[in-house]
Structure formats: C-alpha cells, structure tokens
Design a protein around this motif. Sequence first.
Motif, mmCIF file in Angstrom:
data_model
loop_
_atom_site.group_PDB
_atom_site.id
_atom_site.type_symbol
_atom_site.label_atom_id
_atom_site.label_comp_id
_atom_site.label_asym_id
_atom_site.label_seq_id
_atom_site.Cartn_x
_atom_site.Cartn_y
_atom_site.Cartn_z
ATOM 1 N N ASP A 731 26.972 -45.267 50.483
ATOM 2 C CA ASP A 731 25.705 -45.236 51.216
ATOM 3 C C ASP A 731 24.562 -45.582 50.263
ATOM 4 O O ASP A 731 24.528 -45.080 49.128
ATOM 5 N N ARG A 733 21.722 -44.594 50.039
ATOM 6 C CA ARG A 733 20.947 -43.422 49.655
ATOM 7 C C ARG A 733 21.675 -42.561 48.641
ATOM 8 O O ARG A 733 21.151 -41.532 48.191
ATOM 9 N N HIS A 755 30.278 -44.091 58.903
ATOM 10 C CA HIS A 755 29.973 -45.076 57.858
ATOM 11 C C HIS A 755 30.882 -46.299 57.971
ATOM 12 O O HIS A 755 32.077 -46.176 58.262
ATOM 13 N N TYR A 760 25.974 -56.725 51.254
ATOM 14 C CA TYR A 760 24.525 -56.607 51.029
ATOM 15 C C TYR A 760 24.131 -57.466 49.827
ATOM 16 O O TYR A 760 24.800 -57.430 48.784
ATOM 17 N N LEU A 782 26.808 -48.358 55.716
ATOM 18 C CA LEU A 782 25.750 -48.149 56.704
ATOM 19 C C LEU A 782 26.267 -47.301 57.862
ATOM 20 O O LEU A 782 27.460 -47.005 57.955
ATOM 21 N N ASP A 797 16.355 -42.524 59.026
ATOM 22 C CA ASP A 797 17.601 -43.245 58.712
ATOM 23 C C ASP A 797 17.793 -44.495 59.557
ATOM 24 O O ASP A 797 18.848 -45.131 59.521
ATOM 25 N N TYR A 800 19.097 -47.751 58.024
ATOM 26 C CA TYR A 800 20.475 -47.777 57.520
ATOM 27 C C TYR A 800 21.495 -47.868 58.658
ATOM 28 O O TYR A 800 22.692 -47.687 58.441
ATOM 29 N N PHE A 841 15.695 -51.849 55.388
ATOM 30 C CA PHE A 841 16.884 -52.086 54.574
ATOM 31 C C PHE A 841 17.892 -52.960 55.309
ATOM 32 O O PHE A 841 18.559 -53.793 54.704
ATOM 33 N N ASN A 842 18.003 -52.799 56.625
ATOM 34 C CA ASN A 842 19.033 -53.507 57.384
ATOM 35 C C ASN A 842 18.542 -54.813 58.011
ATOM 36 O O ASN A 842 19.054 -55.249 59.036
#
Length: 871
Positions: A731, A733, A755, A760, A782, A797, A800, A841-842
């Motif tokens: 993850d 994070r 998950h 990435y 993610l 969140d 993510y 982030f995504n």
Amino acid sequence: MSRTNRNKKIDWSEELVNALRLLRKIFFRAIGYVLNILLTLLLIGLITGSVVGGAFLIYVTNYVDSSVNGIVELFSSDRNLTTKICYMDFTDRENGIGTVREIEEQRIYGVENSIWVDYEDIPQQLIDALVCTEDKRFWTHQGVDWITTTKKAFLYFTGRMDGGASTITQQLIKNATGDNEVTIQRKAQEILRALNLEKELDKTEILELYMNSIYLGRGCYGVGAAAYTYFGKELNELTELECIAIAGITQNPSKYDPYMNPENNKKRREAVIQSLYNEKKITSEHARELINQDIEINYHGKVSSSTTNMNSWYTDAAIEESINLIMDYYKVSYHVAEQMIYTSGFQIVTAQDPDIQNELEQYYLDSSNFPAVDQSFIQPECSCVVIHPVTGDVLGLVGGRGEKLGNRILNYATQTKRPPGSSIKPISIYAPALEKGLITYGSIIDDTPINFGTTTINEETGETEYSRPNGYPNNLPNVYNGLTTIHSAIRRSVNTVAWKVLDMLTLEESYKFLTENLGISTLVYNQELTGGVVVSDVSYAPLALGQLSYGMTVKEITAAYSIFANHGIYNKPRLVLKILDSNGEVLIDNPIESKIVISEQNACIMTKMLEEVVDSGTASKLTLKSVVDTAGKTGTTTSDNDRWFVGYTPYYICGVWFGYSMPQSLGGFSATSSPALLVWDDIMNALHAKKIAEEKSLGHDIKQFELAAGVVTAKYCADSGKILTTACKSDPRGSRAEIGYFTTDTVPTEECDVHVLVNYDTVTKAIANEYCPSQNVKQVGLLKIKRSLELPIKITDAQYVYWELPFGIKPGGNENQPFFINAIPEGTYVGFSNSLDSPQFNHICSEHCAPDDSTDDGGLDDPDHSNDFED
C-alpha cells in the motif's frame, strides 16, 4: 249408532269428576316439570356459583394483595425517632465482610412539608367536618360502607357512575399505597385491605393516619401542614370555619385551594356546612352564621424541615433510594415511605466509602477546580459518580458544584437526565454488536456520509440542492476517512461508523440491550407530547450519536460501563445495602443484582479498544494512564450542551458530566480538553494515589486489565480486517498490518480481498500504462472498493481506490481525477482526497501515450495488457 246407545243419558257429574282428575294429573305433572326445571336451574346456579366463587377465591388469593403491614407499621412506630445514616466499614467488600458504622453528622430528623399531629390534638370540628363530608357512616361500618358501595356498583354497571364510594378507611388505603388505578381488581384489593385494617387499628387510629396523609394542595400532606401553609397556625388554633375550609379541600385540592381559588373554596365550604347540618352536628342558625362568615388566608408556603444539619449529596441520594425500597417492601406510597424513613428510627446502611465521598465533596467545593469560559456569575454545573466495578456499590457521588445550599435539592448525578453524546456508543452499539458476532476488533466499516440531508429543487436553476452538502452525520473533526477499523472508530469517535454498525445491529436490539440488560430507565420508546409531536429513542440519532429525547443520569451510564470493568457482568448500582429497624434488626436487604450481559472475552476486547481512547484517542490528555491501566469514552452532544467522560480502572468506574443547568452551548470551552475529562482526571488521580499507596503498603502489585482466557492477538489488514497479502504490504501509505484482539472463534482466517496490486509510474507519480518505461514502474496495493455518492466530498482514502474497468471503457481524466472516471455513472461521485485542483494518487499517467495516437488514454482496456494493471 244403535238405538240403545242413542237413548243412554250422559252422567255430567261423573264427567266432571273425570275432568277434574285429568286436570289434577296435568297440574301436578306440570308442577313436577316446573319444579324439576327450577331444581335443575338451582343446581346449575349452585354449581356455577361454586365454580365462580372458587375461581374468585383463587384469584383473590393469588392476585389481590390484602396486606396492610406498611400502614400498621407507620402507626405503630415511634414517630419521634431519629434516622441514622451508616456505612459498612468493609474488610472485604466483594464478599460483604465488614462492620456497620454510623456517620453521626448525617442524621436526619424531619420530612419537609409534613407535620404529624396526634389524634387528641385534632380539633373535633375538623373531625366532624371531614367525617360528615367524606364518610358519614365512618363510626359504624367495618371499613366498607356496603350501602353506598352497592348503590355505586349498580350505577357503575348501568353506566351512570357519579363518583366514588370510598370510605375514609378506603381513602387511607389509597393514600397510603398510592394506587389509584381504576380497575375492579384494585377496588377489590382496596376493600379487602380496608376490612383488614379495621381489624388492626381502631377508628381513632385510622382517622389519625388519614388526617396526616391526605393531600391538601400546595405540597401539603396532612392537616397539620395545611393549617400552617394556609393560615400560619398550629392545628389546634384553627377556627371552626378554617377547619371547614381545610375539610373542603380534600375532594379536589387544586380546585378548592383557598389561596388560589377562594371562591371555589367558599362554595365548597357551604357544601361541608350543609353536610354538618344534615348529620345534626350544627343547628340551622349556626349553619347560616358559618355561611355568612369569611376566612382570612395567611399563606406561609412550604413547611420548613426540622432538620438542622446539611445532608451530603450521598445522603440525599440514599434517602431517595431508601424511599423506593420501602415503597416496594411495604407497597405504600412515596409520601408514606418518606414519613417512615424520617420518623421510624431506621439505620440506613449505605455502600459509600466515606473517604471517597469526602474527597469528592472537598473537590467540588473549590470553584478553581473547574474551568471557566468567562467571569460570568452563572457557570456550568458538574456532577460525578464513582462505582465499585465488581459489586456495583456507589462509593461516592456529588450532584453539583460549590456549597450545597439545601437538603434533597436537585441532584445532577442521580436525578437530571442529559444526552450522553458519544459516550453512549460503547453500550448502545459496539458491545451488543460485538456480542452478536456482527463486528470484531478489526472489522472494517466505510467512513462515508450516510446521506446529504433533504433535497429541494432550486426554482431558478432547476438544480437539486441538499440541506447537508458536507454530508451527515458529521464527524469531529469533520472529515471522512473511508475504510475504518472498529477499534479506530471507537478511538476517534467516528459517527458514521457508529451509525452503520447500529444499522447492522438494528434499532430494536440496541434499545433492548440498554433497557433490558443495562437497566437504563430514562429512554423513551414512543411518547406523544402536547400538540401531537411524537418522540422516540428508537432511532439513529439517539442510539448512534447519543441525542436522546431526555437523556441518562450519570449514575445510570456509569453503572452501565461496569460490564467492561467486571468481565461482562452488569451490576445494578446501589447506594443502600440494607435498612435496619430501630432495634438494629434487618428490615430490608438490598443484595447485589447481577446479570451476565456480554462474554468475558468481549468485555476484555471492549476494554482494549477503550484503552486506545485514552492512549491516543479523544481522551489522550488524561494523565492517570501513566499511573494505572485506564479505559473510557468521551461524549459531546451535537449541540455541545453537554460534555461527558465515563472511564474506569481495575479499581473504580467514574462518570463525570459537565454542562449548564439550563442547557446552552459549551462552545467557549476547549474542544480538545473537555472540562469533564479534566475533572475526571483530577478526581481519579487523587483516589488512585491513596489506593496505590495502600496496595504498596500491603505488598500488593498494582492491578492491571488482564487478558481474558480465550482472547488472542492476531495480525490483520487495516483495510479488510483479513489476513495480510503482498498487496496489503505494498500500500502506498505503508504496510497496512495491524495487531488486534480477537476471540479464538473470530481470528481472521481469510486473505485480504480489498487490496489489489497495480502498476504505478514512480516518475510521473500516476497509474502506469503500457507505454510507461519499465524501469519507472513498480507495483502498489490499491483499494478495490466502489462508492456511489450524491455529491463530491473529501474522503481521505479516495485517491487510493481502484476500479476494474468494464470491457470497452478506457481510462481517462486529468491528474485531479481517478483513472476510472469514464466508468463512474453520470450524476454520482466517488470522493476525492486532495483538493479538487490537486493531483490524485490514482490518476492515469498522461505523459506516456501511444506515439501515433495523442487521444489514446493509455490503452488500459487492451486485454493483452490487463495483467500489467492487476496482479
């Protein structure tokens, strides 16, 4: 016919005789039939009567309480004895081993607004007025006036009832028991009790009790109090007309109040005078004289208590509990029980710890111990209750700040009801849900809004507008974090999670758990108020957020937390251990009432979660945690009118409430340092300093919260509550591994399915596509979840989150949008984490595209490259 027969004459005399014989035979046969019928009916009646009578006898024996012990006890006891308040000096509280010791400065002497008058001191004129008006055959009947009762029964069954048929003896029964229910059973019980009472007491004794117990308005019980209240006199100083005025009040104390309704009282006096004349107690001339006279009211308000000492807050509460115990034991009214408590020389043995009570009283006397928002004269009130975790004994309590100004005044610890805010969550939601297996320590609930309020259409734009565009319910701080573990939700007091768990539990189960298992008596199932407004605590805001219709008492909610401190067992809180009579014999015992509410394992797990509240949550500013294991829960109402903290250690449970007497906002006080929390910390540090010093002097170790047998620790994913996978550890994070507490039956056994590994681009900081350089690409974990919201709202969140794209849907959007923007249904939203103009982030990598297709969104829908995106 032959000639011979034709010529034969009829003998009419013989025919007449034959006819009479026949008639006699018919008559006697008919009589026989009638007698048989009558005898049959009589037999049926006798059998039916026997059956009905037997059934009635069984009913009376089993369901009608004809005891008059309480009333007889009231009369037979010496009414000038002093009641003593005692405590049990325990050597072993949990096993009830100790010695009764008196608290001498807490003796009580008199009951407010009641003056007992002996029969010989009651004016004959008042006796005559009451007897002639209320029960003219009082001196001759045996408790029941059967003539009047029969008449009234006939009128009742013919629908023409025009008033009661109670004698003075029956009225005394009603006054003494407080039972006014209009039922045949209650009336039968009253009659039997009246007959029994007249066997126990003579007429003068009954009259004495009656005249000292009747309610005469203005809070007056008894003729002595009425004489003082309305005329400022001793009873034997009253004039005849003043006696008549008091006698007239009894039928309707409010209507015939001589102070507020003098004209009504005057008319009623005329009726009483007429009754006296009818019964030949006065002449017609004297009756006219009385009617033409008037009275002078000299109103004096309530009768002052003869008590000279000031009760402690604990004594006040113990008196109230003792009254309830007497009411239940003797089946008498509140007022009669109160008189018995004050005048019978009882010894009330309390559960208090005098040292703890003194510590609390001294703390609350010092106004500097309480934070003030300004220099206003009116400052918030505060109350506190300390309970022993194993026995349920109330060790100490204080019902208000500053110097106590009267006896039995409003007690904010035991009498006032205030909404508890989030301090209700452990007992209304999390404990019952944990016990039912609906949640575990690591269960995951999505912290997102329940709704956005009500909708309206803007007439100018035609757009839908929401009353709560920021989402409901709000959290404090006002943020939504998405996937949240139960223990984290409790630690941070997350409202949305509480709401959603309550939805799993159901409103009815939550309400039943509080009322049936935890003894919470202040909740409202359904109540219609004036104007047709209906209130109910069987709803989400009351049970999930603590916004109760009326509230809870500090004593109730503090006792409810005993299930966590006492291995899942609820103990009914008690201030009174027993009541001894004037000879020191046990009159009423009040033993521990215990009930297993949740398992020992779940109580232990709840304690672990409530320890987090103290260690790093909303109660992290407590200092007691550095001295002894401490757990608890804060509470703040939505309107911020009330602040709470209910917490416990292995030694004590303590609840503190802080708020204004007339509810108003506490917004001027720190939101991060609740006044209730600071007071709790001060008090409990002082109590534990003594307790720990005592433990050390005895060579004992300081107690700790022990891990219950059957509770184990296990590692799990913080976003699924399941066993960790490589994706969980990847993850962005950081690893999502947590260690939590479970029973052996609830330990996670399945792998995380939330998950998912996704490619990435570490250079462009975006979701990689097939054209991203391989050296730039790494896999991250993610969150494979879907949300559908009515409005765009911040969820920490959200950036993510990963969606699998349906066939034919390409990734898209800009850096401020998730790559699956094209798959989101029109008119719905999935939330955002950063500001709307900041990268998520995504988002999809837009730097690396197909060289000949600048419009290509990355080709992530290409089935040949699907494995590049998900493992």
